[in-house]
Design a protein around this motif. Structure first.
Motif, PDB file in Angstrom:
ATOM      1  N   VAL A  20       1.846   9.481   1.673  1.00  0.00           N
ATOM      2  CA  VAL A  20       2.106   9.717   0.252  1.00  0.00           C
ATOM      3  C   VAL A  20       3.498  10.306   0.103  1.00  0.00           C
ATOM      4  O   VAL A  20       3.842  11.279   0.783  1.00  0.00           O
ATOM      5  CB  VAL A  20       1.059  10.672  -0.353  1.00  0.00           C
ATOM      6  N   HIS A  21       4.295   9.708  -0.771  1.00  0.00           N
ATOM      7  CA  HIS A  21       5.660  10.179  -1.017  1.00  0.00           C
ATOM      8  C   HIS A  21       5.859  10.344  -2.525  1.00  0.00           C
ATOM      9  O   HIS A  21       6.397   9.451  -3.185  1.00  0.00           O
ATOM     10  CB  HIS A  21       6.689   9.194  -0.447  1.00  0.00           C
ATOM     11  N   PRO A  22       5.390  11.466  -3.080  1.00  0.00           N
ATOM     12  CA  PRO A  22       5.546  11.676  -4.528  1.00  0.00           C
ATOM     13  C   PRO A  22       7.013  11.588  -4.932  1.00  0.00           C
ATOM     14  O   PRO A  22       7.888  11.999  -4.154  1.00  0.00           O
ATOM     15  CB  PRO A  22       5.006  13.089  -4.725  1.00  0.00           C
ATOM     16  N   PRO A  23       7.340  11.045  -6.118  1.00  0.00           N
ATOM     17  CA  PRO A  23       6.390  10.641  -7.171  1.00  0.00           C
ATOM     18  C   PRO A  23       5.900   9.198  -7.072  1.00  0.00           C
ATOM     19  O   PRO A  23       5.270   8.715  -7.995  1.00  0.00           O
ATOM     20  CB  PRO A  23       7.226  10.827  -8.430  1.00  0.00           C
ATOM     21  N   THR A  24       6.204   8.491  -5.945  1.00  0.00           N
ATOM     22  CA  THR A  24       5.740   7.119  -5.799  1.00  0.00           C
ATOM     23  C   THR A  24       4.232   7.097  -5.566  1.00  0.00           C
ATOM     24  O   THR A  24       3.724   7.830  -4.707  1.00  0.00           O
ATOM     25  CB  THR A  24       6.456   6.436  -4.620  1.00  0.00           C
ATOM     26  N   LEU A  25       3.540   6.250  -6.295  1.00  0.00           N
ATOM     27  CA  LEU A  25       2.092   6.147  -6.161  1.00  0.00           C
ATOM     28  C   LEU A  25       1.744   5.211  -5.004  1.00  0.00           C
ATOM     29  O   LEU A  25       2.285   4.110  -4.905  1.00  0.00           O
ATOM     30  CB  LEU A  25       1.486   5.605  -7.460  1.00  0.00           C
ATOM     31  N   GLN A  42      -2.184  13.627  -4.204  1.00  0.00           N
ATOM     32  CA  GLN A  42      -0.935  14.285  -4.633  1.00  0.00           C
ATOM     33  C   GLN A  42      -0.414  13.692  -5.938  1.00  0.00           C
ATOM     34  O   GLN A  42       0.765  13.363  -6.081  1.00  0.00           O
ATOM     35  CB  GLN A  42       0.129  14.197  -3.540  1.00  0.00           C
ATOM     36  N   LEU A  43      -1.351  13.552  -6.886  1.00  0.00           N
ATOM     37  CA  LEU A  43      -0.968  13.043  -8.194  1.00  0.00           C
ATOM     38  C   LEU A  43      -0.423  14.179  -9.044  1.00  0.00           C
ATOM     39  O   LEU A  43      -0.885  15.313  -8.967  1.00  0.00           O
ATOM     40  CB  LEU A  43      -2.164  12.411  -8.900  1.00  0.00           C
ATOM     41  N   GLY A  44       0.546  13.865  -9.854  1.00  0.00           N
ATOM     42  CA  GLY A  44       1.115  14.837 -10.766  1.00  0.00           C
ATOM     43  C   GLY A  44       1.820  14.111 -11.884  1.00  0.00           C
ATOM     44  O   GLY A  44       1.899  12.884 -11.904  1.00  0.00           O
ATOM     45  N   TYR A  79       5.468  13.750 -13.578  1.00  0.00           N
ATOM     46  CA  TYR A  79       6.843  14.023 -13.165  1.00  0.00           C
ATOM     47  C   TYR A  79       7.813  13.846 -14.321  1.00  0.00           C
ATOM     48  O   TYR A  79       7.670  12.955 -15.145  1.00  0.00           O
ATOM     49  CB  TYR A  79       7.235  13.091 -12.001  1.00  0.00           C
ATOM     50  N   ASN A 108      12.323  15.948  -8.710  1.00  0.00           N
ATOM     51  CA  ASN A 108      11.028  15.295  -8.877  1.00  0.00           C
ATOM     52  C   ASN A 108       9.876  16.301  -8.839  1.00  0.00           C
ATOM     53  O   ASN A 108       8.855  16.089  -8.189  1.00  0.00           O
ATOM     54  CB  ASN A 108      10.803  14.216  -7.806  1.00  0.00           C
ATOM     55  N   ALA A 136       6.681  18.244  -9.904  1.00  0.00           N
ATOM     56  CA  ALA A 136       5.494  17.888 -10.673  1.00  0.00           C
ATOM     57  C   ALA A 136       5.233  18.923 -11.751  1.00  0.00           C
ATOM     58  O   ALA A 136       5.392  20.119 -11.536  1.00  0.00           O
ATOM     59  CB  ALA A 136       4.282  17.784  -9.752  1.00  0.00           C
TER      60      ALA A 136
END
Length: 411
Positions: A251-256, A304-306, A308, A315, A317
Motif C-alpha cells: 500500500v502506497h497512500p494516497p494511491t488506492l 490505509q484509507l484516508g 487526502y 499527501n 491524510a
C-alpha cells in the motif's frame, strides 16, 4: 523462468483444488510470453489484435519505462472471451506462476458469474480483428490523418455510451452520446459513422471491467490466497509465493490498491456470511456495491484509507470517519469515474448545436481538458458548435466551443 510443461503441471495442480473450493471455470488457454510482449498486450488493454493508434504506442512506452525501472510488473493478463486466454510472464518462477494461475482462475470465475459481464461480447477477438482490418482499409482509402483525427475525436466520447445492456437502438438513450453523434451528425460520412460505432462496441466490452476493478481484483486475490493455503508448498516455493503476494498487497497512500481493498472486503463478507455471501457479492456487486455493503472502520484502517488534500505536498491524510471515507470512495469509483453526461436532444435538433448536460454529482469537469475535448467534437464529429451545461465552483456554467473559439459563462 517457467516452461510450457511446467505451466501445465501447475495448472493440473491448482485446477482441482480451485474447483473443490467452489470455483467453476470454462476452458482457459494459457500462454507464456516475454515481459515486453505482456506490456504490449497491456498497452492494447489486453487485446492482442486491435486497430492501430498512437495512444497504444504511448501506453506501451509508459509501461515499458515503468518495467525497466522496476516501478511495476505485469504478471498476467486475462481476456474475457470464449475460450478465455491468459498470458503469463515466462520470467516468473514456478511458485509465482502457481499463484498467478490461481489468480487467473478466480478472474475467469468472476467473468463467468458476474451480472456485469453477462452482456459481454464473447467473440471480442474476432470483432477487434475485423475492426483492425476495416480501419486499415480506411487509411488506405482516405489517408492516415483523416482516420487518426476521427479516432482521436471518437475516443473523447467512447465512454459516454449509455447502459451497456440496454435494448434501445443506438443513440436513442440520452446517455449514449457517442451513439447519438454517430447517428445524427450532419457532417459524418457513412464510413465515419461506422468507425464511431466500432469504438462504441469496444468501449461496451471494456465498461464492465471499468466499474469492477476493486471487486474483480479483490475477488481474485481473496481466492488465490485460499487456494494456495490448500496446496502443499515446499519452503522455497512458500517463500516465493509469500514474496509475490506481499508485493501485490503493498500500500502506497494516497494511491488506492484494489487488490488490498477488494480482498479485505471479501474477507469481511466471508466472516459474516460464508462463501454464499462471497458468491452473491461476486454475482451482483460492482465496486460501488462492494464498498457500500462491506466497508468497515477496521478495513479502512488496514487498507490505509484516508481523505487526502489535493494540494498537500506531503499527501497528509485528513482525519475522517469511515462514513466520510465510504462516501468519498463511492464518489471516486461511481460510474467508473466517468462523468454523467446526457444529450439534450430537443435543444440540439432545434438549434443545430450539439447540446450536452452534465449531471453534477459533486465531481466537477476538468476545465483544463474540456476546451480541447469540445473542440475535437465540434471540428471533427459535429461540424458545428458544441455546448455543455455544468456546475463550476458551485455555480451553473455553459461551456461552448464552435470549432474556433471557446467560451465559458456563468448562467
Amino acid at each position: 523462468m517457467i516452461t510450457p510443461s511446467t505451466l501445465n503441471e501447475l495448472v493440473d495442480t491448482v485446477w482441482p483444488v480451485a474447483e473443490l473450493l467452489g470455483l467453476s471455470c470454462d476452458h482457459i488457454h494459457f500462454e507464456l510470453v516475454d515481459g515486453e510482449d505482456i506490456q504490449a498486450l497491456a498497452s492494447y488493454q489486453g487485446l492482442p489484435i486491435r486497430y492501430a493508434h498512437w495512444s497504444f504506442g504511448k501506453s506501451f512506452g509508459r509501461l515499458k519505462t515503468a518495467y525497466d525501472y522496476r516501478l511495476s510488473h505485469i504478471y498476467e493478463l486475462v481476456i474475457n472471451s470464449r475460450p478465455y486466454f491468459a498470458f503469463i510472464d515466462r520470467s516468473s518462477t514456478s511458485a509465482q506462476a502457481m499463484l498467478i494461475v490461481a489468480h487467473v482462475m478466480a478472474h475467469v470465475d468472476f467473468f463467468g458469474h458476474s451480472r456485469l459481464f453477462a452482456p459481454t461480447n464473447r467473440l471480442i477477438l474476432h470483432q477487434t480483428a475485423r475492426h483492425a482490418r476495416y480501419l486499415a482499409a480506411m487509411r488506405q482509402e482516405y489517408g492516415t490523418e483523416r482516420v487518426e483525427s476521427l479516432i482521436d475525436a471518437g475516443l473523447v466520447l467512447a465512454d459516454f455510451l449509455g447502459p451497456v445492456n440496454a435494448s434501445q437502438a443506438v443513440g436513442t438513450d440520452p446517455a449514449d452520446v457517442i451513439g447519438f453523434v454517430a447517428r445524427y451528425s450532419p457532417v459524418l460520412q457513412d464510413w465515419e459513422r461506422e468507425v464511431l460505432l466500432m469504438l462504441r462496441a469496444e468501449a461496451q466490452y471494456f465498461w464492465p471491467q471499468q466499474i469492477s476493478k476493486i471487486s474483480n481484483e479483490g475477488y481474485a486475490t481473496f481466492w488465490h490466497t485460499r487456494i494456495l493455503r490448500h496446496l502443499a508448498l515446499t519452503g522455497d516455493r512458500l517463500w516465493d509465493v509469500a514474496a509475490l503476494n506481499a508485493k501485490l498487497l503493498e500500500v502506497h497512500p494516497p494511491t488506492l490498491n484494489p487488490y488490498v481493498l477488494g480482498s479485505l472486503l471479501y474477507q469481511a463478507i466471508y466472516r459474516e456470511q460464508g462463501l454464499a455471501g462471497v458468491f452473491q457479492a461476486r454475482d451482483f456487486w460492482d465496486d460501488v456495491g462492494l464498498i457500500r455493503g462491506a466497508l468497515t472502520p477496521e478495513i479502512a484502517q488496514t487498507a490505509q484509507l484516508g481523505v487526502y488534500r489535493e494540494k498537500d505536498a506531503g499527501n497528509a491524510a485528513v482525519a475522517a470517519d469511515v462514513e466520510k471515507i465510504r462516501q468519498q470512495l463511492i464518489q471516486d469509483v461511481e460510474h467508473g469515474g466517468v462523468p454523467y453526461i446526457h444529450v439534450m436532444e430537443d435543444i440540439t435538433k432545434s438549434t443545430g448545436e450539439l447540446s450536452l448536460w452534465h449531471n453534477d454529482d459533486g465531481r466537477e469537469l476538468d476545465f483544463y481538458q474540456l476546451p480541447f475535448a469540445l473542440a475535437q467534437i465540434a471540428q471533427r464529429l459535429w461540424g458545428a458548435a458544441v455546448q455543455i451545461r455544468t456546475i463550476r465552483q458551485g455555480a451553473p456554467h455553459v461551456a461552448r466551443h464552435n470549432g474556433t473559439q471557446w467560451t465559458d459563462e456563468a448562467v
